[in-house]
Design a protein around this motif. Structure first.
Motif, PDB file in Angstrom:
ATOM      1  N   MET A 121       0.848  -1.196   0.000  1.00  0.00           N
ATOM      2  CA  MET A 121       0.000   0.000   0.000  1.00  0.00           C
ATOM      3  C   MET A 121       0.881   1.243   0.000  1.00  0.00           C
ATOM      4  N   THR A 127      -0.247   6.706   3.329  1.00  0.00           N
ATOM      5  CA  THR A 127      -1.443   7.393   3.813  1.00  0.00           C
ATOM      6  C   THR A 127      -0.993   8.604   4.627  1.00  0.00           C
ATOM      7  N   ALA A 145      -6.411   8.485   1.971  1.00  0.00           N
ATOM      8  CA  ALA A 145      -5.928   7.332   1.208  1.00  0.00           C
ATOM      9  C   ALA A 145      -4.781   7.739   0.288  1.00  0.00           C
ATOM     10  N   ALA A 172      -9.828   9.685  -1.314  1.00  0.00           N
ATOM     11  CA  ALA A 172     -10.695   8.892  -0.439  1.00  0.00           C
ATOM     12  C   ALA A 172     -10.279   9.034   1.021  1.00  0.00           C
ATOM     13  N   LEU A 224     -10.006   7.165   4.430  1.00  0.00           N
ATOM     14  CA  LEU A 224      -9.973   5.810   4.961  1.00  0.00           C
ATOM     15  C   LEU A 224     -10.632   5.725   6.327  1.00  0.00           C
ATOM     16  N   ALA A 225     -10.532   6.800   7.106  1.00  0.00           N
ATOM     17  CA  ALA A 225     -11.095   6.782   8.457  1.00  0.00           C
ATOM     18  C   ALA A 225     -11.128   8.203   8.995  1.00  0.00           C
ATOM     19  N   ALA A 271      -8.829   2.585  10.617  1.00  0.00           N
ATOM     20  CA  ALA A 271      -8.312   2.364   9.263  1.00  0.00           C
ATOM     21  C   ALA A 271      -7.720   0.970   9.080  1.00  0.00           C
ATOM     22  N   GLU A 278      -2.932  -2.228   7.811  1.00  0.00           N
ATOM     23  CA  GLU A 278      -2.228  -1.920   6.566  1.00  0.00           C
ATOM     24  C   GLU A 278      -2.118  -0.412   6.363  1.00  0.00           C
ATOM     25  N   ALA A 279      -3.218   0.315   6.621  1.00  0.00           N
ATOM     26  CA  ALA A 279      -3.199   1.771   6.468  1.00  0.00           C
ATOM     27  C   ALA A 279      -2.288   2.419   7.508  1.00  0.00           C
TER      28      ALA A 279
END
Length: 462
Positions: free
Chosen positions: A1, A4, A21, A26, A28-29, A66, A69-70
């Motif tokens: 990924m 972020t 993102a 976008a 993500l959270a 999130a 991974e994020a």
């Protein structure tokens, strides 16, 4: 990924964190919490440590939402905050006390008493608003002398929070410095002589940096709380209004951002400032390198709340329901907002309906916004290219129609949910990648006003 980016906004009433993102668009959270506020000796204050606790927890919750991974991809963090609240720090960089809020009014007397001396000894481009930090410092030296003596330096709330997240320099970005009354925007330099005028000559001023500058890295202790690796770049943010404008798409000379809330902020972006022309205007450095702003405000939201209650209406009721089919021009009722923020209405019939008065208020504030925009445009010597309007009122089709028909420049209504935190995240992206993400989408279409109805607006309001 790919990376972020975390944007944090410390607002007057709410603290928000958003995780952007890798595509820069976008979300993500996100997470939010009330901004803690207290009162000391009748003065509304913010506690730096209490706010830091909320910031860390809010950011932790957003990162937790999130997913791993994020979190592992976190590439930068930036903080935005209200611009006029400065944290006084001792020689060990610890806050010496709570911070008077920007709306506390503690600097009003000093603003009147010391204006001439500040202008003489520490001249700056533009006017010094009573809420500017320099006037609060005068109050601090008089009302909190022990804290004032203990203070060695200062910075804005957002920059202090950023420095508290890990090893890094204590700095202040140009947009926050522009709200201190101790900074000259065209030269991007301090006017430290003003500290002597307000009785705080022993203070040193922090290093100045542009918004979107890497100034440190996330420390191990906070990184563990966030669930991320230490060393994430910490990026200087900016004043909250200006970060919101950046996210909404105000990025070029001639862009006007209107944030419609209790106070309706008008921010015009320009590429130059004429010291002679801007004597009576709030000016400063924008959060995009090389650009400046002119700023002014209307009490639109405050007037709306006052008048709906005065008329026995519920301000939470949708505006379109309150206005009904009231015609353009409000039956000839006209209004004016005075320099001291008062509303006067004329040609009001004895049997006037509440909806008529409310529509007259909406049209009056639209005309006032248009006139204020024209003033900013003349002062800047810059035509308005686009008018970006954001805030809760944009949810109303009637409000969008009125503002679309009455105003300077092409109107666009932006969905700027959490725009200030997004603007901070955008600055973090630019600092790390060198590229600014696209602005937030314009999800609410511009109002489709029929030509005949637009002509009614033209005849009524020019």
């Amino acid at each position: 990924m790919s990376a972020t980016f975390l944007g944090i906004d410390v607002g007057t009433t709410r603290t928000k964190a958003v995780l952007l993102a890798p595509d820069g668009v976008a979300l993500l959270a996100s997470a939010a919490a009330p901004t803690p506020q207290g009162e000391v000796g009748g003065v509304a204050v913010h506690s730096p440590q209490a706010i830091r606790d909320v910031v860390v927890d809010t950011a932790r919750r957003a990162l937790g939402e999130a997913g791993p991974e994020a979190r592992a991809a976190l590439g930068g963090i930036a903080v935005t905050s209200v611009g006029e609240e400065a944290v006084l720090l001792d020689a060990a960089a610890r806050p010496v006390g709570d911070v008077p809020t920007w709306f506390s009014g503690v600097g009003q007397d000093a603003a009147r008493e010391l204006a001439a001396e500040l202008d003489r000894r520490a001249p700056v481009t533009g006017l010094r608003h009573p809420e500017y930090t320099v006037h609060t410092l005068a109050w601090w030296s008089r009302a909190r002398p022990v804290q004032a003596r203990d203070a060695a330096t200062l910075t804005d709330l957002g920059s202090w929070l950023l420095s508290s997240l890990g090893p890094g320099d204590l700095v202040m970005d140009h947009s926050h410095a522009s709200r201190t009354g101790l900074f000259d925007a065209p030269t991007r330099s301090w006017r430290p002589e003003g500290l002597d005028v307000v009785g705080m000559g022993g203070l040193s001023l922090p290093r100045l940096v542009p918004s979107g500058t890497v100034v440190g890295e996330l420390g191990a202790q906070v990184a563990e709380q966030f669930g991320v690796a230490p060393g994430v770049p910490l990026v200087s943010g900016g004043h909250d209004h200006f970060c919101g404008a950046l996210a909404a798409g105000a990025r070029s000379p001639g862009d006007l951002f209107i944030s419609a809330g209790t106070s309706e902020a008008h921010l015009l972006v320009t590429d130059s400032l004429d010291p002679a022309a801007t004597t009576g205007s709030e000016v400063g450095c924008f959060v995009t390198d090389g650009l400046f702003y002119l700023h002014a405000a209307l009490p639109s939201g405050a007037l709306y709340l006052s008048w709906t209650r005065l008329l026995g209406l519920d301000p939470a009721t949708p505006l379109d329901d309150l206005l009904g089919d009231e015609p353009v021009g409000s039956g000839g009722v006209r209004g004016e907002i005075s320099a001291d923020r008062r509303l006067s209405l004329t040609d009001v019939p004895l049997d006037v309906r509440a909806a008529t008065l409310l529509r007259a208020l909406m049209e009056t504030t639209a005309v006032a916004s248009r006139d204020l925009t024209r003033h900013l445009s003349r002062t800047a010597g810059r035509a308005v290219v686009q008018r970006l309007l954001a805030g809760r009122p944009t949810e109303s089709p009637a409000w969008r129609e009125i503002r679309g028909a009455i105003g300077e420049g092409v109107a666009a209504f932006v969905d700027a949910q959490e725009a200030t935190a997004l603007g901070a995240a955008h600055l973090a992206v630019r600092a790390v990648t060198g590229t600014l993400p696209p602005p937030v989408p314009r999800r609410r279409p511009d109002p489709d006003v029929l030509p005949a109805r637009r002509e009614q607006y033209r005849l009524a309001f020019g």
